[in-house]
Design a protein around this motif. Structure first.
Motif, PDB file in Angstrom:
ATOM      1  N   ARG A   1      15.256 -12.301  30.766  1.00 57.51           N
ATOM      2  CA  ARG A   1      14.929 -12.458  29.360  1.00 57.51           C
ATOM      3  C   ARG A   1      13.904 -11.418  28.908  1.00 57.51           C
ATOM      4  N   MET A   2      14.097 -10.952  27.687  1.00 59.61           N
ATOM      5  CA  MET A   2      13.158 -10.015  27.092  1.00 59.61           C
ATOM      6  C   MET A   2      12.928 -10.427  25.640  1.00 59.61           C
ATOM      7  N   ALA A   3      11.681 -10.430  25.220  1.00 57.89           N
ATOM      8  CA  ALA A   3      11.349 -10.835  23.855  1.00 57.89           C
ATOM      9  C   ALA A   3      11.882  -9.831  22.841  1.00 57.89           C
ATOM     10  N   VAL A   4      12.214 -10.349  21.676  1.00 61.26           N
ATOM     11  CA  VAL A   4      12.688  -9.525  20.567  1.00 61.26           C
ATOM     12  C   VAL A   4      11.592  -9.500  19.505  1.00 61.26           C
ATOM     13  N   ARG A   5      11.261  -8.303  19.048  1.00 63.76           N
ATOM     14  CA  ARG A   5      10.235  -8.137  18.027  1.00 63.76           C
ATOM     15  C   ARG A   5      10.901  -7.756  16.709  1.00 63.76           C
ATOM     16  N   VAL A   6      10.606  -8.517  15.665  1.00 60.38           N
ATOM     17  CA  VAL A   6      11.170  -8.271  14.330  1.00 60.38           C
ATOM     18  C   VAL A   6      10.025  -7.862  13.407  1.00 60.38           C
ATOM     19  N   ARG A   7      10.043  -6.619  12.963  1.00 59.02           N
ATOM     20  CA  ARG A   7       8.992  -6.101  12.077  1.00 59.02           C
ATOM     21  C   ARG A   7       9.543  -5.999  10.657  1.00 59.02           C
ATOM     22  N   LEU A   8       8.870  -6.688   9.748  1.00 62.23           N
ATOM     23  CA  LEU A   8       9.341  -6.776   8.367  1.00 62.23           C
ATOM     24  C   LEU A   8       8.286  -6.258   7.398  1.00 62.23           C
ATOM     25  N   ARG A   9       8.759  -5.683   6.300  1.00 61.52           N
ATOM     26  CA  ARG A   9       7.895  -5.375   5.163  1.00 61.52           C
ATOM     27  C   ARG A   9       8.531  -6.003   3.934  1.00 61.52           C
ATOM     28  N   GLU A  10       7.879  -7.025   3.417  1.00 64.09           N
ATOM     29  CA  GLU A  10       8.454  -7.759   2.298  1.00 64.09           C
ATOM     30  C   GLU A  10       8.474  -6.911   1.025  1.00 64.09           C
ATOM     31  N   SER A  11       9.518  -7.122   0.234  1.00 66.75           N
ATOM     32  CA  SER A  11       9.569  -6.511  -1.088  1.00 66.75           C
ATOM     33  C   SER A  11       8.567  -7.224  -1.997  1.00 66.75           C
ATOM     34  N   PRO A  12       8.106  -6.572  -3.057  1.00 70.46           N
ATOM     35  CA  PRO A  12       7.179  -7.237  -3.986  1.00 70.46           C
ATOM     36  C   PRO A  12       7.812  -8.516  -4.542  1.00 70.46           C
ATOM     37  N   LEU A  13       6.987  -9.537  -4.732  1.00 67.41           N
ATOM     38  CA  LEU A  13       7.510 -10.789  -5.274  1.00 67.41           C
ATOM     39  C   LEU A  13       8.117 -10.592  -6.653  1.00 67.41           C
ATOM     40  N   GLN A  14       7.514  -9.740  -7.471  1.00 66.68           N
ATOM     41  CA  GLN A  14       8.029  -9.510  -8.812  1.00 66.68           C
ATOM     42  C   GLN A  14       8.199  -8.014  -9.052  1.00 66.68           C
ATOM     43  N   GLN A  15       9.248  -7.680  -9.783  1.00 65.13           N
ATOM     44  CA  GLN A  15       9.498  -6.300 -10.172  1.00 65.13           C
ATOM     45  C   GLN A  15       9.933  -6.258 -11.631  1.00 65.13           C
ATOM     46  N   LEU A  16       9.458  -5.251 -12.327  1.00 64.22           N
ATOM     47  CA  LEU A  16       9.816  -5.043 -13.724  1.00 64.22           C
ATOM     48  C   LEU A  16      10.380  -3.638 -13.864  1.00 64.22           C
ATOM     49  N   GLY A  17      11.580  -3.546 -14.438  1.00 63.26           N
ATOM     50  CA  GLY A  17      12.226  -2.253 -14.618  1.00 63.26           C
ATOM     51  C   GLY A  17      12.454  -1.962 -16.089  1.00 63.26           C
ATOM     52  N   LEU A  18      12.218  -0.719 -16.481  1.00 66.57           N
ATOM     53  CA  LEU A  18      12.407  -0.289 -17.858  1.00 66.57           C
ATOM     54  C   LEU A  18      13.294   0.941 -17.855  1.00 66.57           C
ATOM     55  N   GLY A  19      14.348   0.921 -18.664  1.00 63.72           N
ATOM     56  CA  GLY A  19      15.254   2.058 -18.754  1.00 63.72           C
ATOM     57  C   GLY A  19      15.455   2.489 -20.196  1.00 63.72           C
ATOM     58  N   LEU A  20      15.501   3.778 -20.414  1.00 60.74           N
ATOM     59  CA  LEU A  20      15.755   4.351 -21.728  1.00 60.74           C
ATOM     60  C   LEU A  20      16.940   5.285 -21.626  1.00 60.74           C
ATOM     61  N   GLY A  21      17.848   5.227 -22.590  1.00 62.18           N
ATOM     62  CA  GLY A  21      19.021   6.093 -22.571  1.00 62.18           C
ATOM     63  C   GLY A  21      19.485   6.413 -23.973  1.00 62.18           C
ATOM     64  N   TRP A  22      20.455   7.310 -24.026  1.00 72.88           N
ATOM     65  CA  TRP A  22      20.986   7.711 -25.327  1.00 72.88           C
ATOM     66  C   TRP A  22      22.432   8.150 -25.150  1.00 72.88           C
ATOM     67  N   SER A  23      23.282   7.791 -26.081  1.00 71.21           N
ATOM     68  CA  SER A  23      24.642   8.308 -26.143  1.00 71.21           C
ATOM     69  C   SER A  23      24.997   8.473 -27.610  1.00 71.21           C
ATOM     70  N   ASN A  24      25.976   9.359 -27.875  1.00 73.85           N
ATOM     71  CA  ASN A  24      26.313   9.593 -29.283  1.00 73.85           C
ATOM     72  C   ASN A  24      27.110   8.439 -29.877  1.00 73.85           C
ATOM     73  N   LEU A  25      27.484   7.433 -29.051  1.00 71.17           N
ATOM     74  CA  LEU A  25      28.169   6.259 -29.587  1.00 71.17           C
ATOM     75  C   LEU A  25      27.172   5.154 -29.927  1.00 71.17           C
ATOM     76  N   SER A  26      26.337   4.782 -28.972  1.00 67.66           N
ATOM     77  CA  SER A  26      25.397   3.684 -29.190  1.00 67.66           C
ATOM     78  C   SER A  26      23.997   4.161 -29.534  1.00 67.66           C
ATOM     79  N   ARG A  27      23.801   5.492 -29.589  1.00 71.17           N
ATOM     80  CA  ARG A  27      22.496   6.068 -29.886  1.00 71.17           C
ATOM     81  C   ARG A  27      21.479   5.637 -28.819  1.00 71.17           C
ATOM     82  N   GLY A  28      20.276   5.295 -29.253  1.00 72.57           N
ATOM     83  CA  GLY A  28      19.250   4.912 -28.305  1.00 72.57           C
ATOM     84  C   GLY A  28      19.581   3.596 -27.621  1.00 72.57           C
TER      85      GLY A  28
END
Length: 584
Positions: free
Chosen positions: A255-282
């Protein structure tokens, strides 16, 4: 006479300086040997040094010339030539003549592993024969090292992480240039999983993480087992990084031990996107993600997309994935399109389950939706969705070889009402998408996509617009606006509507580019797209789009910037399409 001697000496000195300036001229009947000697022979390197370092001292030159033949013999062994036919050096003119002779080849390879059962040893010998260490192969030093390392890597990946070589030996027969190799193997024990130690947890439950890992005590160790466990952790979207590995200092018996190393993602995330097209504009996009609302093992996502002619609001609540990578979800969505073509608004509520794996995904859901086609006409539908997908690709994020197939199906009952009419009936909607990637020589690649769809429903039934088809845009037919291609005729009540039939296809050739300002993974692409949506099969005449694009295989996926031209007859023209990622 004295003047003639001085002139001869000056001429000889000039000749030597010219030879030195030109470097060592090597004539060899093997290109690899010529390149090896030019790069590593001390005399060749000395004669090729920059003029700013001054001329080569004559005594040093003679010393290097004396050493060069023997040094050449030693270097040629790297390429498998142990008995060269001829090595001649003309030091004054800096010319080296080499006839390489017969290359040494493996005649026998004997794998020794005392104490290993014959059946297992026979299987390992088959593995060894699949490397560069099989009889008949040229005995080149690099292949000798690579073959031994490749075999050890495979053995360690299949439950013997402590395997190593003993004193390996290769004997060259001077008369025949045949090589007999002996490879004593120390395989070590067949290791089983011992204690599983998890590091890096701050917010999530350890019991749920253990269930997600799927590792059991006394389970035989294998590399594939650990890779699958890592992928399950990363696909959960709860962790930014995950590493599953053995602890070599923890061996107790088998038997050999297994090591699991984790880095948790942030509990909360906020994303903001801006775009433009000649059909829908901003266009504004706002998205919020919470991975543990109210400290419950849930994932909450809300998204708002707002443009002049299209708005979307959606919310989804799902459980953290379980041992079989399944998660339950409930989602609500409201959307509206106000353009001249097929304007509608719609709300939906969905309850379902999603199951994911590296090669197969499956989503099943029950959905109720209500759609407003115009001021007076409303449609409702209760649908059962089943959406499986299969893929066999070398990379889910950046595929270069393989293929994928995804199906979307919905079956149920729909109803449409207006002040004067009411229609209802059964509805079936199917959509399939196939993609394939083929690697080509010199790093090039070819990819193809084919997508088809159809809705079956009574002709008089007003099908909700979101269930109909339109094509055009980034992941469809480039050179046209998003969902710009559809039926030319008028729908019920004098409105444009989406089609009940659809097809689209694409063929793309990619050419890699050299590294630019420290950026790797750049490439050019030439593509041709075609597709159409219609009410009848006779109207599915193709609208073509073609163009060129820039590709970047970035850490977050494939970044595509395409300049495409569509046909004016279908409302197309020159358009720029930019997208990140790939739909599988």
């Amino acid at each position: 006479m004295r003047r003639w001697a001085v002139a001869w000496l000056l001429g000889a000195a000039c000749g030597l300086q010219a030879a030195a300036a030109q470097g060592l001229h090597i004539e060899a009947d093997d290109e690899d040997v010529r390149s090896l000697l030019s790069s590593h022979l001390d005399l060749a390197r000395a004669l090729a040094r920059p003029p700013a370092e001054g001329p080569l001292d004559e005594l040093e030159r003679q010393r290097l010339c004396a050493q060069a033949p023997q040094q050449a013999r030693e270097l040629m062994r790297i390429e498998g030539y142990y008995a060269p036919l001829r090595i001649e050096l003309d030091c004054p003119t800096a010319r080296l003549l080499v006839q390489v002779g017969t290359i040494a080849r493996l005649r026998s390879v004997e794998l020794l592993a005392p104490g290993v059962p014959d059946e297992q040893l026979a299987r390992w010998r088959e593995w060894l024969a699949e490397t560069t260490l099989r009889p008949g192969r040229a005995f080149v030093r690099e292949r000798w090292s690579d073959g031994k390392q490749a075999f050890l890597a495979r053995l360690r990946a299949h439950g013997h992480p402590l395997a190593r070589w003993g004193d390996t030996e290769a004997r060259v027969d001077a008369a025949t240039q045949a090589v007999d190799a002996t490879l004593p193997l120390l395989p070590g024990p067949a290791v089983r999983i011992g204690e599983v130690r998890i590091e890096g947890l701050r917010h999530h439950d350890e019991d749920r993480v253990r269930a997600l890992l799927g590792l059991a005590v006394d389970q035989p160790v294998s590399e594939a087992l650990f890779i699958e466990a890592q992928q399950r952790l990363l696909r959960s979207q709860l962790f930014d990084s995950a590493l599953v590995e053995l602890d070599p200092e923890s061996l107790e018996g088998e038997r050999m031990a297994v090591r699991v190393r984790l880095r948790e993602s942030p509990l909360q995330q906020l994303g903001l996107g801006l775009g433009w097209s000649n059909l829908s504009r901003g266009r504004l996009t706002l998205e919020h993600l919470h991975r543990r609302p109210a400290n419950w093992p849930l994932r909450a996502r809300t998204r708002l997309a707002w443009a002049q002619e299209a708005q979307t609001v959606e919310a989804e609540l799902s459980t953290h994935p379980g041992a079989q990578q399944q998660r339950w979800l409930v989602a609500a969505r409201w959307e509206r399109e106000q353009g001249d073509e097929a304007p509608y608004s719609q709300g939906s509520l969905r309850l379902g389950q999603v199951r994911e794996s590296p090669a197969h995904d499956r989503a099943i859901a029950l959905e109720w939706l209500t759609s407003k086609q115009d001021r007076d006409t409303r449609s409702q539908a209760l649908l059962l969705h089943l959406n499986p997908s299969w893929r066999r690709v070398d990379s889910v994020l950046l595929p270069t070889e393989g293929q994928s197939l995804s199906l979307q199906s919905a079956i149920g009952r729909a109803e449409a009402r207006s002040p004067l009419t009411r229609q209802q009936g059964q509805l079936l909607r199917l959509q399939a998408r196939w993609q394939s990637w083929w690697p080509l020589p010199k790093g090039r690649g070819l990819s193809a996509r084919l997508e088809v769809g159809r809705v079956w429903a009574p002709a008089e039934l007003e099908v909700p617009e979101s269930l109909r088809f339109r094509v055009g845009g980034d992941e469809s037919v480039r050179g046209y606006e998003h969902r710009a291609l559809g039926p030319e005729g008028q729908g019920l009540n004098g409105r444009e509507v989406g089609g009940r039939l659809m097809w689209s296809a694409s063929l793309e050739l990619q050419q890699p580019l050299p590294r630019w300002r420290g950026i790797d993974g750049l490439g050019l692409a030439a593509f041709v797209d075609a597709g159409q949506a219609a009410q009848r099969a006779a109207d599915l005449r193709p609208a073509w789009g073609r163009g060129l694009g820039l590709r970047w295989r970035s850490p977050i996926g494939l970044l595509r910037a395409d300049r495409a031209k569509g046909e004016k007859a279908w409302g197309g023209g020159w358009r720029l399409h930019i997208s990140v990622g790939m739909a599988l």
